[in-house]
Structures are given as structure tokens and as C-alpha cells.
Scaffold this motif. Sequence first.
Motif, PDB file in Angstrom:
ATOM      1  N   VAL A  55       9.644  20.022 -21.361  1.00 12.08           N
ATOM      2  CA  VAL A  55       9.811  20.074 -22.571  1.00 12.08           C
ATOM      3  C   VAL A  55       9.804  21.355 -23.253  1.00 12.08           C
ATOM      4  N   PHE A  56       8.794  22.039 -22.770  1.00 10.22           N
ATOM      5  CA  PHE A  56       8.756  23.362 -23.226  1.00 10.22           C
ATOM      6  C   PHE A  56       9.557  24.492 -22.465  1.00 10.22           C
ATOM      7  N   VAL A  57       9.645  24.227 -21.264  1.00 17.87           N
ATOM      8  CA  VAL A  57      10.596  25.231 -20.303  1.00 17.87           C
ATOM      9  C   VAL A  57      11.585  24.558 -19.617  1.00 17.87           C
ATOM     10  N   ARG A  58      12.651  24.430 -20.094  1.00 15.69           N
ATOM     11  CA  ARG A  58      13.831  23.668 -19.956  1.00 15.69           C
ATOM     12  C   ARG A  58      14.446  24.008 -18.587  1.00 15.69           C
ATOM     13  N   ASP A  59      14.012  24.876 -17.799  1.00 11.63           N
ATOM     14  CA  ASP A  59      14.605  25.190 -16.463  1.00 11.63           C
ATOM     15  C   ASP A  59      13.925  24.508 -15.540  1.00 11.63           C
ATOM     16  N   VAL A  60      12.662  23.876 -16.097  1.00 13.46           N
ATOM     17  CA  VAL A  60      12.060  22.981 -14.952  1.00 13.46           C
ATOM     18  C   VAL A  60      12.886  21.879 -14.604  1.00 13.46           C
ATOM     19  N   GLY A  61      13.561  21.288 -15.402  1.00 11.60           N
ATOM     20  CA  GLY A  61      14.486  19.842 -15.201  1.00 11.60           C
ATOM     21  C   GLY A  61      15.668  20.403 -14.081  1.00 11.60           C
ATOM     22  N   GLN A  62      16.173  21.593 -14.252  1.00 12.72           N
ATOM     23  CA  GLN A  62      17.109  22.202 -13.262  1.00 12.72           C
ATOM     24  C   GLN A  62      16.551  22.479 -12.037  1.00 12.72           C
ATOM     25  N   LEU A  97       0.991  -1.059   0.026  1.00 15.18           N
ATOM     26  CA  LEU A  97      -0.146   0.105  -0.048  1.00 15.18           C
ATOM     27  C   LEU A  97       0.709   1.338   0.029  1.00 15.18           C
ATOM     28  N   LEU A  98       1.885   1.265   0.814  1.00 21.35           N
ATOM     29  CA  LEU A  98       2.822   2.564   1.060  1.00 21.35           C
ATOM     30  C   LEU A  98       3.619   2.447  -0.456  1.00 21.35           C
ATOM     31  N   VAL A  99       3.895   1.425  -1.040  1.00 23.14           N
ATOM     32  CA  VAL A  99       4.682   1.532  -2.278  1.00 23.14           C
ATOM     33  C   VAL A  99       3.561   2.253  -3.517  1.00 23.14           C
ATOM     34  N   LEU A 100       2.391   1.676  -3.294  1.00 22.23           N
ATOM     35  CA  LEU A 100       1.502   2.226  -4.240  1.00 22.23           C
ATOM     36  C   LEU A 100       1.214   3.933  -4.140  1.00 22.23           C
ATOM     37  N   VAL A 101       1.135   4.292  -3.037  1.00 22.23           N
ATOM     38  CA  VAL A 101       0.814   5.580  -2.838  1.00 22.23           C
ATOM     39  C   VAL A 101       2.318   6.366  -3.143  1.00 22.23           C
ATOM     40  N   THR A 102       3.287   5.877  -2.619  1.00 21.19           N
ATOM     41  CA  THR A 102       4.402   6.633  -3.244  1.00 21.19           C
ATOM     42  C   THR A 102       4.777   6.819  -4.736  1.00 21.19           C
ATOM     43  N   THR A 103       4.257   5.390  -5.427  1.00 15.43           N
ATOM     44  CA  THR A 103       4.406   5.660  -6.973  1.00 15.43           C
ATOM     45  C   THR A 103       3.423   6.507  -7.686  1.00 15.43           C
ATOM     46  N   LEU A 104       2.242   6.455  -7.046  1.00 10.29           N
ATOM     47  CA  LEU A 104       1.162   7.245  -7.702  1.00 10.29           C
ATOM     48  C   LEU A 104       1.527   9.022  -7.615  1.00 10.29           C
ATOM     49  N   PHE A 105       1.726   9.167  -6.270  1.00 14.35           N
ATOM     50  CA  PHE A 105       2.306  10.403  -6.066  1.00 14.35           C
ATOM     51  C   PHE A 105       3.306  10.844  -7.068  1.00 14.35           C
ATOM     52  N   ALA A 106       4.563  10.110  -7.207  1.00 13.42           N
ATOM     53  CA  ALA A 106       5.773  10.208  -8.007  1.00 13.42           C
ATOM     54  C   ALA A 106       5.566  10.346  -9.156  1.00 13.42           C
ATOM     55  N   VAL A 107       4.856   9.464  -9.892  1.00 15.67           N
ATOM     56  CA  VAL A 107       3.998   9.479 -11.231  1.00 15.67           C
ATOM     57  C   VAL A 107       3.351  10.597 -11.542  1.00 15.67           C
ATOM     58  N   GLY A 108       2.588  11.087 -10.970  1.00 15.08           N
ATOM     59  CA  GLY A 108       1.625  12.098 -11.169  1.00 15.08           C
ATOM     60  C   GLY A 108       2.449  13.477 -11.014  1.00 15.08           C
ATOM     61  N   LEU A 109       3.344  13.839 -10.291  1.00 16.15           N
ATOM     62  CA  LEU A 109       4.214  14.697 -10.225  1.00 16.15           C
ATOM     63  C   LEU A 109       5.459  14.885 -11.189  1.00 16.15           C
ATOM     64  N   GLY A 110       5.986  13.713 -11.339  1.00 15.60           N
ATOM     65  CA  GLY A 110       7.058  13.503 -12.406  1.00 15.60           C
ATOM     66  C   GLY A 110       6.443  13.795 -13.810  1.00 15.60           C
ATOM     67  N   LEU A 111       5.448  13.155 -14.086  1.00 14.73           N
ATOM     68  CA  LEU A 111       4.689  13.231 -15.570  1.00 14.73           C
ATOM     69  C   LEU A 111       4.508  14.731 -15.796  1.00 14.73           C
ATOM     70  N   PHE A 112       3.942  15.620 -14.579  1.00 13.55           N
ATOM     71  CA  PHE A 112       3.494  16.870 -14.811  1.00 13.55           C
ATOM     72  C   PHE A 112       4.723  17.565 -15.119  1.00 13.55           C
ATOM     73  N   LEU A 113       5.823  17.476 -14.141  1.00 11.33           N
ATOM     74  CA  LEU A 113       7.249  18.097 -14.537  1.00 11.33           C
ATOM     75  C   LEU A 113       7.723  17.802 -15.951  1.00 11.33           C
ATOM     76  N   GLY A 114       7.582  16.720 -16.336  1.00 13.05           N
ATOM     77  CA  GLY A 114       8.243  16.226 -17.510  1.00 13.05           C
ATOM     78  C   GLY A 114       7.418  16.910 -18.931  1.00 13.05           C
ATOM     79  N   VAL A 115       6.516  17.025 -18.849  1.00 14.38           N
ATOM     80  CA  VAL A 115       5.768  17.664 -19.798  1.00 14.38           C
ATOM     81  C   VAL A 115       6.227  19.367 -19.856  1.00 14.38           C
ATOM     82  N   LEU A 116       6.128  19.873 -18.730  1.00 13.96           N
ATOM     83  CA  LEU A 116       6.580  21.126 -18.556  1.00 13.96           C
ATOM     84  C   LEU A 116       8.011  21.484 -19.165  1.00 13.96           C
TER      85      LEU A 116
END
Length: 264
Positions: A171-178, A150-169
Motif C-alpha cells: 500500500v505504501f511502496v507499490r514496488d513490493v507487488g511487482q 495439518l499440511l494445509v493449515l501450515v501452508t495457509t498460516l505461512f502464506a497468510v502471514g507473508l501475504g498480509l505483511f507484503l499487502g500492507v507494505l
Amino acid sequence: MNSWAIALYRYRHFVTSSIVNDIKSRFARSRLGALWVILQPLAQVAIFAIVLSEVLMARLPGIESKFGFAIYLTAGLMAWSLFSEIVLRSSTVFIDNANLLKKISFPRICLPVVVAGTALVNNAMLFLAILVVFALLGHWAGVAIAYLPLLVLVTTLFAVGLGLFLGVLNVFVRDVGQVTGVVIQLWFWLTPIVYPANIIPEQFRAIVALNPMTHVVAGYQNVLLRNEAPDLQSLLVPLGLSFVLMFVAFLLFRRASAEMVDVL
């Protein structure tokens, strides 16, 4: 969402092979090969146990075992390593695979899933190493370990949601990665991992409680150190935030997907 689920199912062999190749590439030209998947985390956990317990003599209040603080730290690092690996790699996954996206036609959503899958395999290897070291220290996992998925699932969902959001941004604003790398480092120190939560001054505890990873990490520590069930009510905070982030991230991904390859 349904179309993406169908696409992932159709490309499941691509996702699986990508995860396997990603893990193999870490140990290319290594004589021990995949054994390093076990040896690296095993060495890391053993070093923490020896340095903290035998050299620094660190003790955790309320825990009789002299290895209590080492176990506390290791449990927190297990949660954080999964979270940070997914977020950091997802924030650059589209840029890192720009050539692949331009040459091969496949659902772009496969890339974050590959990142999450690789991180889960790495985290599973870390968990096995943790169990081995804990056993050598005389600390055995109890029935509370049943809450770990359950803890792994919560951690993964939270990380994927945040990571995907930042990953798309990113692409268009490279400062986000830094900026993401810096924020993750600061976030680590704002989460009770290397220090007990009870030493935080009273006036700052409400702020720390707003940190979603505080509750997730505490759950890992309760399960692995104290053999207690995590506070399920407190996990509603990161779980709810995970669903919000996933919804926003997928909405942003759908709108930007058509333009991403041109920008890359």
C-alpha cells in the motif's frame, strides 16, 4: 487479536458471501459455470499424468509406478498453488479493493481472510480432481491422507502471514507487488517440485533445507505419493516462521490500518 477475532465473527456473513461471489465471478457468463472449478484442475492433473508418464516417460527413483513422477509433481503443485495464490492475492488485496475500503465501513482484516478462504476452496477442488485422476491411474489414497489437514493449515498460516505483511507494505511502496511476483517464480524453482530433492548437489542441500516450503511440499509428496506421514519435526520450521510472520504482519497492520485508506 481478540478484537479482530470478534470482528471477523460479526462479519462472518460478509466474509462468506465475498468468498462465494469471488468464486462465482471467475465463471460469470460461462455456460458450465461452477463445473469449471472441477474441470480445470482435473484437466491440469490429467495432462501432467499423460505428458510426463506416457510421452516423456519420466520415472521417479524408488517408485515402481510409471505415474510416480506425475503424482510427485501434482502433489507438489497442490501445495504450491495454495501458497502462491494466497501470497500473490494478499500482496495486492488492499489496492485491488481500494474503492470498497473507501465506500464501506468494515474490518479491513476481512479482506485477507476472504483471499485465504477462496484459495482454500480452489485448493479443495484441485484435491478432489487429484483424487479422481489418481484413482484412474490406479493410485489410491491411504491412511496417511489424514495428515493433509495439518499440511494445509501450515501452508495457509505461512502464506497468510507473508501475504498480509507484503499487502500492507505494498500500500505504501507499490514496488513490493511487482517484486513479489518475480520472487514467487524464483521461489518455485528453488523448491523441489519439478525435480526430486535427491538430485540436488550435496553442497546445496543445506541451503534448500532452509526453504520453509521444501518441508511443506515434501510433506504433501510423502502423503499423496508414498502414503507416509510427513516429517513432523521438519514442519516445525515453517510453522514457527508462520507464527513469527503472523505476529509481525498483524503488528504492522494495526499500526498502518488507520493510514491505509488515505494512501489508497
